[in-house]
Design a protein around this motif. Structure first.
Motif, PDB file in Angstrom:
ATOM      1  N   GLY A   1      30.836  38.414  37.191  1.00  0.00           N
ATOM      2  CA  GLY A   1      31.755  38.609  38.305  1.00  0.00           C
ATOM      3  C   GLY A   1      31.498  37.619  39.429  1.00  0.00           C
ATOM      4  O   GLY A   1      32.438  37.062  40.007  1.00  0.00           O
ATOM      5  N   VAL A   2      30.226  37.385  39.742  1.00  0.00           N
ATOM      6  CA  VAL A   2      29.879  36.400  40.771  1.00  0.00           C
ATOM      7  C   VAL A   2      30.334  35.004  40.331  1.00  0.00           C
ATOM      8  O   VAL A   2      30.934  34.257  41.108  1.00  0.00           O
ATOM      9  N   ALA A   3      30.065  34.661  39.072  1.00  0.00           N
ATOM     10  CA  ALA A   3      30.477  33.350  38.557  1.00  0.00           C
ATOM     11  C   ALA A   3      31.995  33.205  38.605  1.00  0.00           C
ATOM     12  O   ALA A   3      32.517  32.156  39.011  1.00  0.00           O
ATOM     13  N   ASN A   4      32.716  34.237  38.212  1.00  0.00           N
ATOM     14  CA  ASN A   4      34.178  34.193  38.251  1.00  0.00           C
ATOM     15  C   ASN A   4      34.691  34.104  39.680  1.00  0.00           C
ATOM     16  O   ASN A   4      35.682  33.433  39.950  1.00  0.00           O
ATOM     17  N   TYR A   5      34.031  34.777  40.592  1.00  0.00           N
ATOM     18  CA  TYR A   5      34.430  34.726  42.005  1.00  0.00           C
ATOM     19  C   TYR A   5      34.251  33.314  42.557  1.00  0.00           C
ATOM     20  O   TYR A   5      35.130  32.790  43.250  1.00  0.00           O
TER      21      TYR A   5
ATOM     22  N   ARG B   1      36.835  31.154  41.435  1.00  0.00           N
ATOM     23  CA  ARG B   1      38.127  31.654  41.905  1.00  0.00           C
ATOM     24  C   ARG B   1      39.041  32.069  40.755  1.00  0.00           C
ATOM     25  O   ARG B   1      40.248  31.808  40.757  1.00  0.00           O
ATOM     26  N   ASN B   2      38.456  32.719  39.766  1.00  0.00           N
ATOM     27  CA  ASN B   2      39.219  33.234  38.633  1.00  0.00           C
ATOM     28  C   ASN B   2      40.080  34.396  39.124  1.00  0.00           C
ATOM     29  O   ASN B   2      39.562  35.367  39.687  1.00  0.00           O
ATOM     30  N   PRO B   3      41.386  34.341  38.910  1.00  0.00           N
ATOM     31  CA  PRO B   3      42.256  35.412  39.400  1.00  0.00           C
ATOM     32  C   PRO B   3      42.020  36.756  38.703  1.00  0.00           C
ATOM     33  O   PRO B   3      42.425  37.798  39.211  1.00  0.00           O
ATOM     34  N   ARG B   4      41.356  36.732  37.585  1.00  0.00           N
ATOM     35  CA  ARG B   4      41.101  37.977  36.839  1.00  0.00           C
ATOM     36  C   ARG B   4      39.720  38.556  37.154  1.00  0.00           C
ATOM     37  O   ARG B   4      39.261  39.465  36.470  1.00  0.00           O
TER      38      ARG B   4
ATOM     39  N   GLU C   1      52.874  41.401  37.517  1.00  0.00           N
ATOM     40  CA  GLU C   1      53.853  41.072  38.546  1.00  0.00           C
ATOM     41  C   GLU C   1      53.676  39.637  39.017  1.00  0.00           C
ATOM     42  O   GLU C   1      54.645  38.927  39.221  1.00  0.00           O
ATOM     43  N   THR C   2      52.435  39.210  39.185  1.00  0.00           N
ATOM     44  CA  THR C   2      52.157  37.845  39.634  1.00  0.00           C
ATOM     45  C   THR C   2      52.606  36.835  38.601  1.00  0.00           C
ATOM     46  O   THR C   2      53.217  35.818  38.934  1.00  0.00           O
ATOM     47  N   VAL C   3      52.325  37.095  37.333  1.00  0.00           N
ATOM     48  CA  VAL C   3      52.714  36.193  36.256  1.00  0.00           C
ATOM     49  C   VAL C   3      54.237  36.152  36.138  1.00  0.00           C
ATOM     50  O   VAL C   3      54.829  35.111  35.905  1.00  0.00           O
ATOM     51  N   GLY C   4      54.882  37.283  36.319  1.00  0.00           N
ATOM     52  CA  GLY C   4      56.336  37.360  36.223  1.00  0.00           C
ATOM     53  C   GLY C   4      57.045  36.571  37.301  1.00  0.00           C
ATOM     54  O   GLY C   4      58.141  36.067  37.109  1.00  0.00           O
TER      55      GLY C   4
END
Length: 116
Positions: A38-42, A45-48, A111-114
């Motif tokens: 989670g820290v690495a993804n943060y 800036r991974n949106p997931r 919703e974001t992807v749409g």
């Protein structure tokens, strides 16, 4: 016959205690790994990030919840049963909230992807 029952109870106690330690350990390891990811993804800036972190925490809590359920097998007194029941209730509530967060995050991602 009493000796056999006593022996089987002792075996059940040992197997259950080993399983409790195993599931607790797996739960902690999963939560730690999820936190580090989670820290690495943060940082990347991974949106997931929130979704992946919540899924990892939920999985870790499921293992820990399993260990608490097993713990009910070896408790002998009502105070222990109430304590374990309280812990199970709290962990189940946390798991429910995390699953709810996962659902909300998935819907938000759709919703974001749409919109793109």
């Amino acid at each position: 016959m009493d000796a056999i029952i006593t022996c089987l109870e002792a075996i059940l106690q040992e197997v259950t205690e080993l399983a409790i330690v195993f599931f607790e350990t797996v739960g902690v390891v999963v939560i730690i790994i999820s936190g580090v990811q989670g820290v690495a993804n943060y940082v990347r800036r991974n949106p997931r990030t929130v979704l992946l972190l919540a899924q990892g925490f939920a999985t870790g809590l499921e293992f820990k919840l399993g260990s608490e359920i097993l713990r009910t097998v070896v408790v002998r007194e009502w105070t222990e049963i109430l304590t374990v029941a309280g812990i199970i209730a709290l962990r189940a509530a946390l798991t429910f909230l995390i699953h709810w967060e996962i659902k909300e995050e998935r819907e938000e991602n759709r919703e974001t992807v749409g919109k793109e």
